[in-house]
Design a protein around this motif. Sequence first.
Motif, mmCIF file in Angstrom:
data_model
loop_
_atom_site.group_PDB
_atom_site.id
_atom_site.type_symbol
_atom_site.label_atom_id
_atom_site.label_comp_id
_atom_site.label_asym_id
_atom_site.label_seq_id
_atom_site.Cartn_x
_atom_site.Cartn_y
_atom_site.Cartn_z
ATOM 1 N N CYS A 13 -5.104 46.858 56.815
ATOM 2 C CA CYS A 13 -5.088 46.636 55.665
ATOM 3 C C CYS A 13 -6.211 46.293 55.239
ATOM 4 N N SER A 14 -6.999 47.373 54.493
ATOM 5 C CA SER A 14 -8.504 47.394 54.138
ATOM 6 C C SER A 14 -8.953 46.814 53.029
ATOM 7 N N THR A 15 -9.968 47.082 52.417
ATOM 8 C CA THR A 15 -10.157 46.427 51.426
ATOM 9 C C THR A 15 -9.326 47.274 49.982
ATOM 10 N N THR A 16 -9.254 48.593 50.229
ATOM 11 C CA THR A 16 -8.672 49.230 49.092
ATOM 12 C C THR A 16 -7.164 49.978 49.429
ATOM 13 N N ALA A 17 -6.760 49.966 50.796
ATOM 14 C CA ALA A 17 -5.344 50.642 51.127
ATOM 15 C C ALA A 17 -5.150 50.113 52.420
ATOM 16 N N CYS A 18 -3.473 50.194 52.486
ATOM 17 C CA CYS A 18 -3.000 50.052 53.891
ATOM 18 C C CYS A 18 -2.638 51.216 54.563
ATOM 19 N N LYS A 19 -3.058 51.288 55.824
ATOM 20 C CA LYS A 19 -2.756 52.711 56.624
ATOM 21 C C LYS A 19 -1.692 52.108 57.628
ATOM 22 N N ALA A 31 2.069 59.642 63.536
ATOM 23 C CA ALA A 31 2.863 59.999 62.072
ATOM 24 C C ALA A 31 1.896 58.834 61.641
ATOM 25 N N GLU A 32 1.760 58.570 60.168
ATOM 26 C CA GLU A 32 1.194 57.722 59.447
ATOM 27 C C GLU A 32 1.474 57.717 58.011
ATOM 28 N N GLY A 33 1.097 56.538 57.438
ATOM 29 C CA GLY A 33 1.573 56.491 56.058
ATOM 30 C C GLY A 33 0.655 55.534 55.479
ATOM 31 N N ARG A 34 0.279 55.664 54.062
ATOM 32 C CA ARG A 34 -0.811 55.042 53.319
ATOM 33 C C ARG A 34 -0.450 54.597 51.898
ATOM 34 N N ALA A 35 -0.741 53.398 51.503
ATOM 35 C CA ALA A 35 -0.423 52.897 50.292
ATOM 36 C C ALA A 35 -1.710 52.189 49.641
ATOM 37 N N GLN A 36 -2.372 52.602 48.580
ATOM 38 C CA GLN A 36 -3.475 51.761 47.934
ATOM 39 C C GLN A 36 -3.247 50.624 47.176
ATOM 40 N N TYR A 37 -4.058 49.572 46.692
ATOM 41 C CA TYR A 37 -3.948 48.640 45.952
ATOM 42 C C TYR A 37 -5.125 48.445 45.303
ATOM 43 N N PRO A 38 -5.081 47.935 44.270
ATOM 44 C CA PRO A 38 -6.252 47.736 43.146
ATOM 45 C C PRO A 38 -7.168 46.455 43.618
ATOM 46 N N LEU A 39 -8.827 46.733 43.419
ATOM 47 C CA LEU A 39 -9.414 45.665 43.583
ATOM 48 C C LEU A 39 -9.745 45.014 42.155
ATOM 49 N N SER A 57 2.277 47.283 50.085
ATOM 50 C CA SER A 57 1.332 48.443 50.539
ATOM 51 C C SER A 57 1.806 48.612 52.034
ATOM 52 N N THR A 58 1.922 47.412 52.613
ATOM 53 C CA THR A 58 2.206 47.565 54.170
ATOM 54 C C THR A 58 3.749 48.005 54.333
ATOM 55 N N CYS A 59 4.501 47.487 53.295
ATOM 56 C CA CYS A 59 6.022 47.878 53.556
ATOM 57 C C CYS A 59 6.166 49.572 53.296
ATOM 58 N N ASN A 60 5.176 50.001 52.355
ATOM 59 C CA ASN A 60 5.336 51.415 51.603
ATOM 60 C C ASN A 60 4.752 52.180 53.065
ATOM 61 N N ALA A 61 3.520 51.736 53.588
ATOM 62 C CA ALA A 61 3.125 52.799 54.359
ATOM 63 C C ALA A 61 3.910 52.692 55.469
ATOM 64 N N ASN A 220 11.358 39.637 61.799
ATOM 65 C CA ASN A 220 12.669 39.028 61.232
ATOM 66 C C ASN A 220 13.394 39.806 60.496
ATOM 67 N N GLU A 221 14.604 39.599 60.219
ATOM 68 C CA GLU A 221 15.482 40.226 59.589
ATOM 69 C C GLU A 221 14.990 40.733 58.007
ATOM 70 N N SER A 222 14.595 39.801 57.429
ATOM 71 C CA SER A 222 14.078 40.140 56.061
ATOM 72 C C SER A 222 13.024 41.189 56.019
ATOM 73 N N ALA A 223 12.012 41.262 57.047
ATOM 74 C CA ALA A 223 10.901 42.051 57.320
ATOM 75 C C ALA A 223 11.559 43.540 57.865
ATOM 76 N N ALA A 224 12.525 43.268 58.391
ATOM 77 C CA ALA A 224 13.061 44.626 58.938
ATOM 78 C C ALA A 224 13.632 45.306 57.767
ATOM 79 N N ALA A 225 14.180 44.528 56.919
ATOM 80 C CA ALA A 225 14.882 45.141 55.756
ATOM 81 C C ALA A 225 13.962 45.786 54.875
ATOM 82 N N ALA A 226 12.716 45.214 54.822
ATOM 83 C CA ALA A 226 11.459 45.505 53.748
ATOM 84 C C ALA A 226 10.901 46.586 54.407
ATOM 85 N N THR A 227 10.641 46.683 55.698
ATOM 86 C CA THR A 227 9.972 47.666 56.374
ATOM 87 C C THR A 227 10.655 49.098 56.969
#
Length: 509
Positions: A13-19, A31-39, A57-61, A220-227
Motif C-alpha cells: 500500500c504505497s503513496t499512490t496505489a495498492c498492489k 498473479a497481481e492486482g492494482r488500484a490507485q488512489y489520489p494524493l 483499493s486493497t480490496c479491489n487489488a 475475519n468474515e467481513s474482510a473475507a466478504a470484502a476481499t
Amino acid sequence: MTNHNRLVIGIDCSTTACKAIAWNKEGKAVAEGRAQYPLLQPQASWYEQDATQWWYSTCNAIKQLLSQIDTKQIEAVCITHQRETFVAVDSEGKPVRNAIVWMDKRSRQQVSYLTQKIGTEKINQITGKPNSMTPSLPKIIWLTQHEPETITRTHKFLDVHGYLVYHLTKNFRTSLASADPMGVIDMQANTWASDLLTIGLQKGQFADLVQPGLIIGYINESAAAATGLPSGLPVIAGAGDGQCAGLGANAIGNKRAYLNLGTAIASGIISSDYLVNPAFRTMYAPVPKSYFLETLLQGGVFTINWFIEKFAHDLRNSNLNLTPEEILETAAAKLPPGADGLMLVPYWNQVMNPYWDASASGITIGWTGTHGREHLYRAILEGIAFEQRLVGDAVMAAMDQKFSEYVVMGGGAQSNLWCQIIADITGVPAVRSTTTEATCLGAGILAAVAVGWYPDINVAAESMTSTGLRFTPNSQTQAIYEKLYTEVYKPLFPTLQSLVQRLTDLTQV
C-alpha cells in the motif's frame, strides 16, 4: 497441495496505489492486482489522503488477483506500505480526519518544539531517527495544537499497516517494523517510547506491537466478504516499504546494501548492532534482532521527472519511438564524466541525512553557454550518485566495514548509464535486482517463512530472489570522479548552506 501450487500474497500500500501480488516458492509473481488512489493537497506543502481509499483499493487489488488463481492456493497474506503516513481513527476503526502523508511539511514548528522539550540527541538515540518533519510524531503534535477536537475523537493513531490489519482482522495491532518509522518507538525496548509521550500522548493511543514475520491476526468474515480471501487466513506482520525492499533484494547479508532508485532514493544495509548517527536512520529490519541503517534522498527519480516535465516534454512527441529518458540518456552517455563542468546538488525536496536541513534546496554550478539539456540530465544522474557516495561513506564509516555491492532496484535501475555512474562514483559494484517488485516480494518472503516454506528469512530470501547485470567501477572514470567528489561536491553544500538557508527565509511564503 504440491509446493508448486502454494502461494502467499504480498500487499504493498504505497503513496499512490495498492498492489497485491501472489508469489510462489521460487519468488515468481503468479498473479497481481492494482488500484490507485489520489494524493490530496489542501494547502501548499500539506499532503493528505482519505484512508478509506487504502482499504477500498486493497480490496479491489486482492479481488483482481484472486480472479486469476484458485483461492485455495493462498496460505497467508503480508502487508508492506508507505512509511510515516498515519491516520487517526475512532474505536470502530473509522478515520476521524484525513490521513497525513509522510511528505507533509506542516510541522516545522513542532520539530523545534520537540528539540526544546526533549532534545535532538535524545530523540535520535531513542527512535534511531534524527528529529525532522518526516516521522509522524511532530505531525501528531501539530494535531494536538491545531485540532484538539480531532484528538478528543481519536481512539488510535495507526500507520498504514495498522489500519489495514484492523480492517482485515478487527485487531488494533501493527508490526514493530511498520510502526518504528513513526518516530514514537523506543528501538531498544521494542515498545512505544514513554519518554516521548510526556508531551501529552499515551501508549493507549497507539496499536499493540507484534514482531515482523509473526501471525498478527486472521481474516475475519467481513474482510473475507470484502476481499474474497478465505475467513481464517493468517495475516503476517509486515514491515515498511524500505525494509521490505531490502529484503526483496536479498540485501540482508554478505555486506550487501540495497539501493532503490525510485521517486526517492533509499539505501540501507543490515546491522546486528543498534547504531545511531545523523548520517542515517535506524529502522527495524524484517530479520530477527537486526536493524537497517537507511539513508533517504527525497528527490530521486522525482528530480528526473521534474526535469523532463519542465524542460524536455517536447521529447514525448519524438518520432524515434523512444521515451524522453532514453533519448536524453543516449545523448548524456556521449558526454565525459563531470558533464563538461556542470555539477548539481539534488536537494529538490530539501535534505534529510546527513544535514537534516528543511531549508535546503537544489544547487547547480558551472553553467556556460556550451551546456544543453543533455548536460543537465547527466548532472542530475551524477549529482544523485555523488549524494549516494556521501551518505554511503558515512554508513560504512559508522559500521567500520565496506559494502560488497549495491543491489539496485526501482525504475531508475533500468538505466545502464545511471547504474555505471553509481558504480564509478561510489566505488561500489552495482548489481541489478531481477524483480521489479522487490518491496512486495519482501512481504511475500515474510509470509513464506511464517507458513513454513523455509526455516528462516535468510534461506527464504536466497531462494526467492535473484540478480542480473553487474556494473563494476571503471578505474579511469573512478579517478576522475574521485577528484570531482572530494574537491568540489563534498564541500559544496556546506559552503553554501547558510546562503541557501537565508534565501529560503527571505522568499518562502
